[in-house]
Design an enzyme around this catalytic site. Structure first.
Site, PDB file in Angstrom:
ATOM      1  N   GLU A  85     158.839  -2.775 -67.232  1.00  0.00           N
ATOM      2  CA  GLU A  85     158.573  -4.151 -67.685  1.00  0.00           C
ATOM      3  C   GLU A  85     159.755  -5.044 -67.285  1.00  0.00           C
ATOM      4  OE1 GLU A  85     158.025  -3.249 -71.936  1.00  0.00           O
ATOM      5  OE2 GLU A  85     155.881  -3.110 -71.525  1.00  0.00           O
TER       6      GLU A  85
ATOM      7  N   CYS B 252     153.509  -5.407 -79.265  1.00  0.00           N
ATOM      8  CA  CYS B 252     154.597  -6.352 -79.486  1.00  0.00           C
ATOM      9  C   CYS B 252     154.140  -7.794 -79.337  1.00  0.00           C
ATOM     10  CB  CYS B 252     155.750  -6.072 -78.530  1.00  0.00           C
ATOM     11  SG  CYS B 252     155.262  -5.924 -76.807  1.00  0.00           S
TER      12      CYS B 252
END
Lengths: 652, 652
Positions: A319, A415
Site C-alpha cells: 500500500e 480501516c
C-alpha cells in the site's frame, strides 16, 4: 526552541455547516454511515465481511465468551467509529447515539487491564506477547486511535470516562516506552500514536505525552534497527509472513531518522500520519529541523508522487509509494485513508504556515478522493481509488485485483469506512483557523462560525455555491466594531478572482501572500465580503516525467476533477481522443447523481468495428468518428453500476 | 478416424544450417550456451543461483551423499540440456560432448528405480508421496522432458541406453495411470507428457504411448476435479501454498475438457504445451474435434492475446493469460518458454494444415522473443520479455519486480535457459516440412537440406539474407530430373514478393494457397528459385480494443520488431512521439550489437526542463523539439547496460 505561533482550528461546536453540497454528506454520515457502521461493527450487515470488533471488546471485558476474531488492529475500527460519533455529538445533540456511545465506552473500559493496557487482540490471543512485535502488530496504532476517540468524546460531551481510559492507556505506554533503563526504545510499525499523544497533551496539558510523542518520532530509523532486534528477541516469528514488515525498513519509514527523510517511501498512510505527528511536535516545540523534514516530505509528495485527485500511493504491494513520477492510473493504490491522512498533514502545515498550497491539496483530496470513496447511499466504500478502471481486467488480471470497479459493503481490513466517517463528521474543523486577530478561510463551505476576539463574540456566516459555482459570500456579525483580519484563500486553480467588500471592489492582489488575501479592517455588523472565483474548465496536464499522463489531459473545474464513465460514453474509453481546441459545455444536471455539473466536449473516437480480426496491422489508417463525450465529477463515478472509468483522456 | 496426412519435418541430420544470421546462434549454443549450462547445472557458475540438478541425480543414484535441492521440477533442466546436446550431436560430431552426455545418462539411469520410476525430488525427499500431487509437483512434466531427451539422443546417436530408461519410465506411468480399475484417472499440473509420449510413440511404434497421451488429454477438465480429489486424499497439503494450483482450475487448463476450451486461460507455457500435444494426437488419430479445439485456441491466442513480439502471457501472477486484448507492455510476463511453446504449437499446426499464418507466428516469436531472451555472450537470459522497461520502476515498484532490465545469469526456476538451448539447437527442424512430393519452406534460413523422393536424394540449398534483406535463393541438386513441388511461404508481412524460377519471373499469385506459393515442376540439377521479399519498414498498429497500443505504433521490418532504447535515445522514451509522415532511414551498422540494421525516424520530443516543479498544470502548452530517434531490433536490446526500452511509441 519554543512553541511556534500557529493558527488553530476552532472547536467543532463553534462551526455549523449549512451548505447545499456538504450538509448532505454530514447528514449521510449522521443518518446512514454511522448507524450502518455500528451494524457492521456488530456483524449485522448481511453479505458484508464480518467485523467482530465490538464482540472482541465484550469478550476481553468478560461480558461474553468467545475468541478474538479479525485483524490485529480490529480495535481501531471501534475507536474511529467512536471518534466519528463524538464529532456528531459535538455538532448536534443525539441522546440515543450518546447512550450507545456510553455503552461502548463502558465495554471498552471493561476491556482495559489493571495496568492500563488496552488491546483486545493481545489480551485475548497472545497475552504473553504484548509489546514484542511493534513492527507488525499495531498496538500503539490502536492505542492512538483510542486516544483520538477519547479526546474527541471529551470535547463533545465533557464526560471523562473514556478520557480517563485513554490517559491510563497512555500512562501505561509511557511506563513501557521511553529513553530510560528497562524501557523499550522502540516505535510502532504504523504511526498514529504520535499525533494522538499531542492531542492528549492538548486536552490534559501534561507535557509527558508530548515528550513521548517526540520520543517515538526520534527513535524511528535509528541504527541498529529496532524491528530486527525485537524480531530476534521474539525468536523470529512473523505476524504477516507474506509481507516484509520487519526487514523492509522503508515500508514503515524506519530506513532513516525522520529528520533525514526527504522522499515519501513505504506505506502511504503511515507516512502521512507520521508527518502529521511531526508537524504537531514541531508546532509545540519550535523544532525547525523537524519542520524542515515536514516541508521536504510534503514537497516530494505533492510535486512528484500525488495523483491529480489528491490520492497517494502508486503501488498495491505494501500500500506504498514507489518512486518519483510513477503514477499509474489503472494499478494505483490511492487508498482512501492515505488521502485523509494527507489532509491531516496539510491541515497541520497550514496551521504552522499559512500557505495556500496546503489548503489547495486539502481541497483537492477532499473533493475528489475522499468523497469518491463513499457511495451516495452511504453504505458502500472504496478502499482503493483508481483513476482508470477496466472492470473485466479487475476481475481477471490479478495485477488489477486490488482495483474494485464497485464500492464494497465492508472490508476484512476495514480501516477506510470509519476513517471517512470520522473525517466527514469533523469537516467543520477544516474550514477555518485562527491566529491572534487573523481568521483564515481554507475551505469554501457554507457555515456559521463563532469566534472570540477581545472576549467579544464574532459570528461569520459563509454562503458558498462550491463546488459548482465560485461565488462565496461572507457576512460578519459583531456587536461592536472590531478590527481583525479575514484571510481569504485564493485557490491555486483560480484565475481572475474578484473580491468585493461591502459591494466595493477590493484590490486583493496588493495584500496577497502565499495564496491568502488578507483583508484587514474594522468590521461591523452586516459587513460583507463577496468572492467570485471563476470556475472555468481547465485542461490539466501532468509533468512531462509522468509516463501515465503524457499525451493526455484531465478536465478540472474549480476543485473538481472530472472523469469519463462508461455509463455516459460506452465502453472502451481508451478509444476517445479529445480535440485540442474542443469547446466544452458545462451544464448542471439536477437529476444526475444527486445533482452534478457535467462537461461535454468534442472528441474523435476510434472505431473498432471495421478493423477485423487481425491483432496487428501494418500501415493501417485508423477510422475515427467525431463524437461528443460527457464528463462527470470523479467523485460521483461508480454509482450507476459496473463500468469503465478514466480521469486521463488522450488528446491531440 | 485415422491418421491425418501431414507434412513432417525432416530429421535434423539432413539439414545443415549455413546462415550469416543463424550460424552464429547455433555456434553460440554449441560453444558457449551448452557448456555454460553444464557448468550451471553443476553449480560452478559464480554469482548465479545454484542449480544442484546434476547432484540430485547423483544422490538419487547412490553416487554421492546429500539431500535434494531445488525446485520440484529441477530434473527437467538436465533433461532439456541433454535434449539440446542431442541436437548438437545430431548436427555435428563431438566425441567429448557425447562422452559427457553418456556419463549423465548413466547417472540418470542409476537414479531410476526398479519399477521404472524416475524423479529425484520424490525419490529423495518424499518417497511416500509419489503420484499424490499431480496438480503441483510436475512428476509427469519431468518425465515428459526425460522422454523428449531420450528420443532426441537416440535419433542423434543411435544409442538405446536413455531410450530404454524412457520406455521403462513411460511403462511405469502407463501402469499407474489410465482408465482401468486401480489406476489413477488424473493428469499433470504442467502439460508436457502428452507431446513427449507421442514422440515416444513415433520412435517405438508402440501405440500404448499414443493412447496414454490421449488419455491424459481427455481426463483434463473432467468433473469432479481431479486436483481437488487428490488434494483431499493427501490430507490437504500444498506444495506451493502461495499459489492456488489446486483450486484455480483454469491455471492448469483444468476448468473445461480440452475439447471445449475456446480461449487461452491460465499458465501460458502449460497451454501451448497442451495444444502441441493435442495437435500431435489429432494428427495421429484424425480426431477432428481435437483439431478444432486446437484451431480455436490458436485463433484466440494470435488474434486476441499475443504481443507483437510473438510473446504470450500478460500477467505475472500465475505466469498467465488474462483476458482478450489485455496486453500491457510494461507488466507483460511474456515468458521465453511460452514463446518457444507457441512455436511448438505453430509447428505442429503447420504440419497438419499448410497455412502461412502458423509459420508467420513461428517466425515472429523466433526473431523477436526467443532470440531476445539470450544475451550476445550466451550466458545471460531473460525469463520475462517485456515490451517496455523503466529500470527504476523495476527496482522500486513491486508491480514491475518480475520485469528485469538486464538478462540474468541463471534462475532459481531455470526453465527458460535450457529451453532456449534445446530449441536453437534444433532450429533446422523448423525450416522445412515434407508431405508426399511437396517440400514446404517455412523459414528462410540459409541451409543445405537433403530429402528423398522416389528413393532418390535431392539436395536443396538455401541462401538467405534474412532478416536484413528479403533475398533468398534456392538451388536444387538432383541426379535425374524429378517432379515435385516446392511450396514457398509468402510471409504475412511482405508485399510485392517476386519469385524467379531459373531467372524467369514466376507468377506465384496464381498458385498461392493460404500463404504458400506452390511451384510444381520437373526439377533438374542447378535449377534455382529466387525470392525477393521487399523489406519495408511498417508502422504497426494494434487492434483498437488493445488499450496499451492505442495512439501508438511499433516499427517492424521483415520479421523484425524494433524498439527504442535509452542507449540511443536517452531516458524518458515516453516523451517521444513519432511523426505521422516520418521518413524512416534504414542502415546496417556492422559494429553495433554484432551487426544490426537500425531505423531512424523523425519525432517530436516533449521537453521537461522548463516545466518546473509543479506536478499538474492547467492549459499548459507542452514544449517539444524535433528529434531523430534510432530504433534497434527488439531482440538486441539490453546488451549495452541498464536502460529504458519501448516497442510501442506514441504517434500523432
Amino acid at each position: 526552541m519554543g512553541k511556534l505561533v500557529i493558527s488553530r482550528p476552532l472547536p467543532l461546536k463553534q462551526i455549523n455547516i449549512v451548505d447545499d453540497f456538504w450538509s448532505g454528506y454530514i447528514q449521510l454520515v449522521r443518518n446512514i454511515v454511522v448507524p450502518y457502521q455500528w451494524e457492521a461493527l456488530n456483524d449485522r450487515v448481511e453479505g458484508a465481511e464480518p467485523s467482530h470488533a465490538i464482540r472482541n471488546f465484550r469478550i476481553a471485558g468478560g461480558l461474553e465468551q468467545g475468541e478474538f476474531y479479525g485483524m490485529v488492529f480490529q480495535d481501531s475500527d471501534v475507536a474511529k467509529w467512536l471518534e466519528a460519533v463524538s464529532y456528531l455529538l459535538e455538532t448536534g445533540k443525539d441522546p440515543d447515539l450518546e447512550r450507545v456511545a456510553d455503552e461502548v465506552i463502558e465495554t471498552i473500559a471493561r476491556a482495559q487491564q489493571a495496568d492500563g493496557y488496552l488491546n483486545t487482540y493481545f489480551t485475548l490471543k497472545e497475552p504473553k506477547m504484548k509489546w514484542t512485535n511493534l513492527a507488525e502488530c499495531h498496538e500503539l496504532y490502536c492505542a492512538g486511535h483510542m486516544i483520538e476517540a477519547a479526546v474527541a468524546y471529551y470535547y463533545a460531551t465533557g464526560k471523562r470516562r473514556i478520557l480517563d481510559v485513554a490517559c491510563r492507556l497512555a500512562d501505561c505506554i509511557d511506563n513501557v516506552f521511553g529513553p530510560g533503563e528497562g524501557k523499550i526504545q522502540g516505535y510502532d510499525g504504523h504511526q498514529e500514536i504520535e499525533l494522538a499523544l499531542v492531542k492528549l497533551y492538548h486536552v490534559t496539558g501534561d507535557q509527558k505525552y508530548l515528550l513521548l510523542s517526540q520520543f517515538f518520532l526520534d527513535e524511528r530509523g535509528k541504527d541498529p534497527n529496532f524491528y530486527e532486534m525485537e524480531y530476534r528477541r521474539r525468536n523470529q516469528t512473523k505476524h504477516f509472513p507474506m509481507l516484509d514488515m520487519v526487514f523492509d525498513r522503508s515500508y514503515s519509514q524506519a530506513h532513516l531518522p525522520v529528520r533525514e527523510q526527504q522522499s515519501a517511501e513505504g506505506h502511504a498512510v503511515r507516512i502521512v500520519y507520521m508527518c502529521s505527528g511531526m508537524a504537531d511536535v514541531a508546532a509545540e516545540t519550535g523544532d525547525l529541523e523537524l519542520l524542515k523534514a515536514c516541508r521536504d516530505l510534503w514537497n516530494n509528495i505533492v510535486s512528484k508522487r500525488m495523483y491529480i485527485t489528491g490520492a497517494i500511493g502508486s503501488m498495491a504491494h505494501g500500500e506504498s509509494f514507489s518512486l518519483d513520477y510513477d503514477l499509474p492510473n489503472d494499478t494505483a493504490y490511492a487508498e482512501t485513508c492515505a488521502s485523509i491522512g494527507l489532509i491531516f498533514f496539510a491541515h497541520r502545515m497550514l496551521q504552522i504556515e499559512a500557505k495556500g498550497e496546503y489548503a489547495d491539496v486539502m481541497e483537492q483530496a477532499l473533493y475528489n478522493t475522499v468523497i469518491s470513496s463513499i457511495s451516495r447511499d452511504g453504505k458502500h466504500f472504496f478502499y482503493v481509488n483508481p483513476l482508470e478502471v477496466w472492470p473485466e481486467a479487475s476481475d481477471r488480471n490479478k495485477g488489477f485485483s486490488h482495483v474494485k470497479p464497485e464500492r464494497q459493503g465492508w472490508f476484512g481490513c476495514a480501516c477506510c469506512p470509519p476513517n471517512i466517517a470520522r473525517f466527514l463528521a469533523s469537516l467543520g474543523r477544516y474550514i477555518y483557523t485562527v491566529k491572534e486577530r487573523t481568521i483564515y478561510t481554507h475551505l469554501y463551505v457554507g457555515s456559521e462560525m463563532i469566534f472570540d476576539i477581545d472576549d467579544q463574540k464574532v459570528r461569520l456566516t459563509q454562503q458558498s455555491q462550491f463546488p459548482w459555482k465560485g461565488n462565496v459570500r461572507f457576512e460578519v456579525s459583531t456587536e461592536q466594531e472590531m478590527e481583525f483580519t479575514l484571510a481569504m484563500r485564493i485557490p491555486g486553480w483560480s484565475t481572475g478572482a474578484v473580491i468585493r467588500v461591502n459591494g466595493a471592489l477590493w484590490q486583493w492582489e496588493d495584500s496577497v501572500v502565499d495564496g491568502f488575501a488578507y483583508i484587514q479592517r474594522k468590521w461591523q455588523l452586516g459587513d460583507t465580503i463577496e468572492l467570485d472565483l471563476p470556475m472555468l474548465v481547465s485542461c490539466m496536464k501532468g509533468h512531462p516525467l509522468v509516463r501515465e499522463t503524457i499525451g493526455k489531459v484531465a478536465l478540472q473545474r474549480g476543485p473538481i476533477v472530472y472523469c469519463l464513465e462508461e455509463a455516459d460514453n460506452g465502453a472502451n474509453l481508451h478509444q476517445i481522443k479529445l480535440k485540442q481546441q474542443s469547446e466544452q459545455n458545462v451544464s448542471f444536471d439536477e437529476d444526475l447523481l444527486g445533482g452534478v455539473l457535467t462537461i461535454t466536449a468534442s472528441a474523435q473516437r476510434v472505431q473498432s468495428d471495421d478493423w477485423g480480426e487481425q491483432l496487428y496491422k501494418a500501415n493501417e489508417e485508423i477510422t475515427t468518428e467525431s463524437v461528443t463525450v460527457t464528463f462527470i465529477p470523479y467523485f460521483a463515478w461508480a454509482n450507476r453500476g459496473r463500468g469503465e472509468m478514466t480521469v486521463w483522456v488522450r488528446t491531440e
